[in-house]
Design a protein around this motif. Structure first.
Motif, PDB file in Angstrom:
ATOM      1  N   GLU A 169       0.850  -1.275   0.166  1.00 51.89           N
ATOM      2  CA  GLU A 169      -0.067  -0.054  -0.163  1.00 51.89           C
ATOM      3  C   GLU A 169       0.826   1.335   0.021  1.00 51.89           C
ATOM      4  O   GLU A 169       0.782   2.113  -0.873  1.00 51.89           O
ATOM      5  N   LEU A 170       1.948   1.153   0.599  1.00 55.09           N
ATOM      6  CA  LEU A 170       2.709   2.325   1.061  1.00 55.09           C
ATOM      7  C   LEU A 170       3.482   2.691  -0.603  1.00 55.09           C
ATOM      8  O   LEU A 170       3.680   3.740  -1.034  1.00 55.09           O
ATOM      9  N   LEU A 171       3.953   1.571  -1.121  1.00 54.56           N
ATOM     10  CA  LEU A 171       4.716   1.854  -2.516  1.00 54.56           C
ATOM     11  C   LEU A 171       3.531   2.219  -3.387  1.00 54.56           C
ATOM     12  O   LEU A 171       3.795   2.860  -4.458  1.00 54.56           O
ATOM     13  N   VAL A 172       2.294   1.562  -3.512  1.00 54.11           N
ATOM     14  CA  VAL A 172       1.377   2.281  -4.461  1.00 54.11           C
ATOM     15  C   VAL A 172       0.965   3.559  -4.381  1.00 54.11           C
ATOM     16  O   VAL A 172       0.780   4.190  -5.240  1.00 54.11           O
ATOM     17  N   ASN A 173       0.616   3.992  -3.055  1.00 51.49           N
ATOM     18  CA  ASN A 173       0.181   5.433  -2.684  1.00 51.49           C
ATOM     19  C   ASN A 173       1.289   6.426  -3.337  1.00 51.49           C
ATOM     20  O   ASN A 173       1.248   7.541  -3.642  1.00 51.49           O
ATOM     21  N   ARG A 174       2.700   5.650  -3.343  1.00 48.77           N
ATOM     22  CA  ARG A 174       3.807   6.754  -3.721  1.00 48.77           C
ATOM     23  C   ARG A 174       4.498   6.081  -5.009  1.00 48.77           C
ATOM     24  O   ARG A 174       5.774   6.283  -4.992  1.00 48.77           O
ATOM     25  N   CYS A 175       3.699   5.654  -6.031  1.00 44.88           N
ATOM     26  CA  CYS A 175       4.142   5.085  -7.117  1.00 44.88           C
ATOM     27  C   CYS A 175       5.000   6.095  -7.862  1.00 44.88           C
ATOM     28  O   CYS A 175       4.843   7.269  -7.888  1.00 44.88           O
ATOM     29  N   GLY A 176       6.125   5.584  -8.447  1.00 41.19           N
ATOM     30  CA  GLY A 176       7.147   6.611  -9.132  1.00 41.19           C
ATOM     31  C   GLY A 176       7.994   7.418  -8.235  1.00 41.19           C
ATOM     32  O   GLY A 176       8.888   8.031  -8.541  1.00 41.19           O
ATOM     33  N   GLU A 177       7.872   7.382  -6.659  1.00 38.12           N
ATOM     34  CA  GLU A 177       8.267   7.952  -5.796  1.00 38.12           C
ATOM     35  C   GLU A 177       9.681   7.099  -4.838  1.00 38.12           C
ATOM     36  O   GLU A 177       9.125   5.896  -4.852  1.00 38.12           O
ATOM     37  N   VAL A 178      10.548   7.531  -4.260  1.00 40.87           N
ATOM     38  CA  VAL A 178      11.494   6.726  -3.476  1.00 40.87           C
ATOM     39  C   VAL A 178      10.777   6.628  -2.190  1.00 40.87           C
ATOM     40  O   VAL A 178      10.187   7.637  -1.523  1.00 40.87           O
ATOM     41  N   VAL A 179      10.645   5.297  -1.621  1.00 41.32           N
ATOM     42  CA  VAL A 179      10.040   5.036  -0.386  1.00 41.32           C
ATOM     43  C   VAL A 179      11.262   4.658   0.602  1.00 41.32           C
ATOM     44  O   VAL A 179      11.844   3.704   0.103  1.00 41.32           O
ATOM     45  N   THR A 180      11.564   5.458   1.377  1.00 39.60           N
ATOM     46  CA  THR A 180      12.755   5.192   2.152  1.00 39.60           C
ATOM     47  C   THR A 180      12.635   4.082   3.184  1.00 39.60           C
ATOM     48  O   THR A 180      11.431   3.626   3.597  1.00 39.60           O
ATOM     49  N   ARG A 181      13.536   3.214   3.429  1.00 36.10           N
ATOM     50  CA  ARG A 181      13.517   2.066   4.483  1.00 36.10           C
ATOM     51  C   ARG A 181      12.875   2.604   5.853  1.00 36.10           C
ATOM     52  O   ARG A 181      12.149   1.832   6.516  1.00 36.10           O
ATOM     53  N   ASP A 182      13.342   4.069   6.222  1.00 34.69           N
ATOM     54  CA  ASP A 182      12.587   4.602   7.461  1.00 34.69           C
ATOM     55  C   ASP A 182      11.322   4.903   7.343  1.00 34.69           C
ATOM     56  O   ASP A 182      10.707   4.357   8.196  1.00 34.69           O
ATOM     57  N   ASP A 183      10.741   4.932   6.162  1.00 28.45           N
ATOM     58  CA  ASP A 183       9.330   5.073   6.012  1.00 28.45           C
ATOM     59  C   ASP A 183       8.642   3.966   6.126  1.00 28.45           C
ATOM     60  O   ASP A 183       7.501   4.080   7.136  1.00 28.45           O
ATOM     61  N   VAL A 184       9.294   2.967   5.551  1.00 32.95           N
ATOM     62  CA  VAL A 184       8.412   1.663   5.709  1.00 32.95           C
ATOM     63  C   VAL A 184       8.540   1.086   7.176  1.00 32.95           C
ATOM     64  O   VAL A 184       7.464   0.661   7.913  1.00 32.95           O
ATOM     65  N   LEU A 185       9.597   1.094   8.068  1.00 27.64           N
ATOM     66  CA  LEU A 185       9.839   0.678   9.189  1.00 27.64           C
ATOM     67  C   LEU A 185       8.946   1.456  10.134  1.00 27.64           C
ATOM     68  O   LEU A 185       8.416   0.991  11.134  1.00 27.64           O
ATOM     69  N   ALA A 186       8.865   2.614   9.866  1.00 26.71           N
ATOM     70  CA  ALA A 186       7.903   3.706  10.830  1.00 26.71           C
ATOM     71  C   ALA A 186       6.715   3.261  10.577  1.00 26.71           C
ATOM     72  O   ALA A 186       5.986   3.146  11.639  1.00 26.71           O
ATOM     73  N   ALA A 187       6.011   3.035   9.403  1.00 28.02           N
ATOM     74  CA  ALA A 187       4.431   2.470   9.251  1.00 28.02           C
ATOM     75  C   ALA A 187       4.432   1.317  10.012  1.00 28.02           C
ATOM     76  O   ALA A 187       3.297   0.957  10.483  1.00 28.02           O
ATOM     77  N   TRP A 188       5.331   0.385   9.947  1.00 30.45           N
ATOM     78  CA  TRP A 188       5.108  -0.922  10.570  1.00 30.45           C
ATOM     79  C   TRP A 188       5.110  -0.803  11.994  1.00 30.45           C
ATOM     80  O   TRP A 188       4.198  -1.417  12.592  1.00 30.45           O
ATOM     81  N   ARG A 189       5.999  -0.101  12.536  1.00 31.23           N
ATOM     82  CA  ARG A 189       5.998   0.254  13.963  1.00 31.23           C
ATOM     83  C   ARG A 189       4.847   0.838  14.532  1.00 31.23           C
ATOM     84  O   ARG A 189       4.320   0.612  15.616  1.00 31.23           O
TER      85      ARG A 189
END
Length: 241
Positions: A169-189
């Motif tokens: 969902e995070l990758l799709v919401n920001r398709c064509g943009e860089v999603v940082t590792r910190d962004d993903v880990l923060a969303a998970w936490r």
């Protein structure tokens, strides 16, 4: 020429941003409060917003909520001094397309603005309602139902774990943009632990690599590619038209 609305109460920063963006061939209109910005948005069309949160009278989040309710698909980039992880998660979950903290690099801001505007114009990326009436996103052969947290690829349901869903969902919401590792880990936490997984299970870059690998395999049958952006994170590439 794209038209941007800058909502910023710091007069010096507003003037500097306006001048630099005009040099980059953007048309710029400005506001220093939520009330002024709402008036602008009601009187003219803009292609995107650069939004400060700490505004006089009303918080910038109120404008984001108003824009999401009244102007479907309008790209919003938050530019703020609020640099906490919780602030970033709150802003993105509220509907912002990107989030940059002050002080910032002008070249990075330019790159993120252009990526945000390209994504908004991407014909393969559409937002609509699912059959159940909830919000859904279609990109290429993939459709995700945000309300029910499920995905369909080429007409077939995708079996996803909770973490895989959150990553997708995070990758799709920001398709064509860089999603940082910190962004993903923060969303998970910010969310509950995955069912069957201990609350103390580590959420780190190694675990993220495993989930990215699993998600890539599940998208093999599509034209969707998750790219590694060296030193930064990941990007879901836009499918060819």
């Amino acid at each position: 020429m794209a038209t941007l609305l800058i909502v910023e109460d710091d007069a010096l920063l507003l003037d500097a941003l306006t001048g630099q963006l005009q040099q980059l061939d953007f048309s710029v209109c400005t506001a220093s409060s939520v009330a002024e910005a709402t008036t602008v948005l009601q009187s003219q069309a803009v292609d995107g917003i650069i939004l400060d949160l700490g505004l006089p009278g009303a918080d910038g989040m109120e404008l984001l909520t108003w824009a999401r309710t009244h102007i479907a698909g309008l790209p919003v980039l938050i530019l703020t001094a609020r640099d906490g992880i919780d602030d970033r998660i709150h802003g993105l979950n509220a509907g912002a397309d990107d989030y940059i903290t002050k002080p910032f690099n002008m070249q990075e801001l330019q790159a993120r603005l252009q990526a945000m505007l390209r994504r908004a114009r991407q014909p393969a990326f559409t937002q609509s309602s699912s059959a159940s009436g909830g919000p859904s996103t279609t990109i290429g052969s993939l459709q995700i139902d945000h309300g029910h947290r499920n995905a369909v690829l080429g007409g077939e349901p995708l079996e996803l774990t909770q973490r895989e869903w959150e990553l997708l969902e995070l990758l799709v919401n920001r398709c064509g943009e860089v999603v940082t590792r910190d962004d993903v880990l923060a969303a998970w936490r910010a969310g509950p632990p995955e069912p069957g997984q201990a609350a103390a299970a580590p959420l780190n870059s190694n675990a993220l690599e495993v989930y990215v690998h699993r998600l890539r395999r599940k998208l093999d049958a599509s034209n969707l590619v998750i790219r590694n952006i060296r030193g930064l994170g990941y990007m879901l590439a836009k499918p060819a038209e």
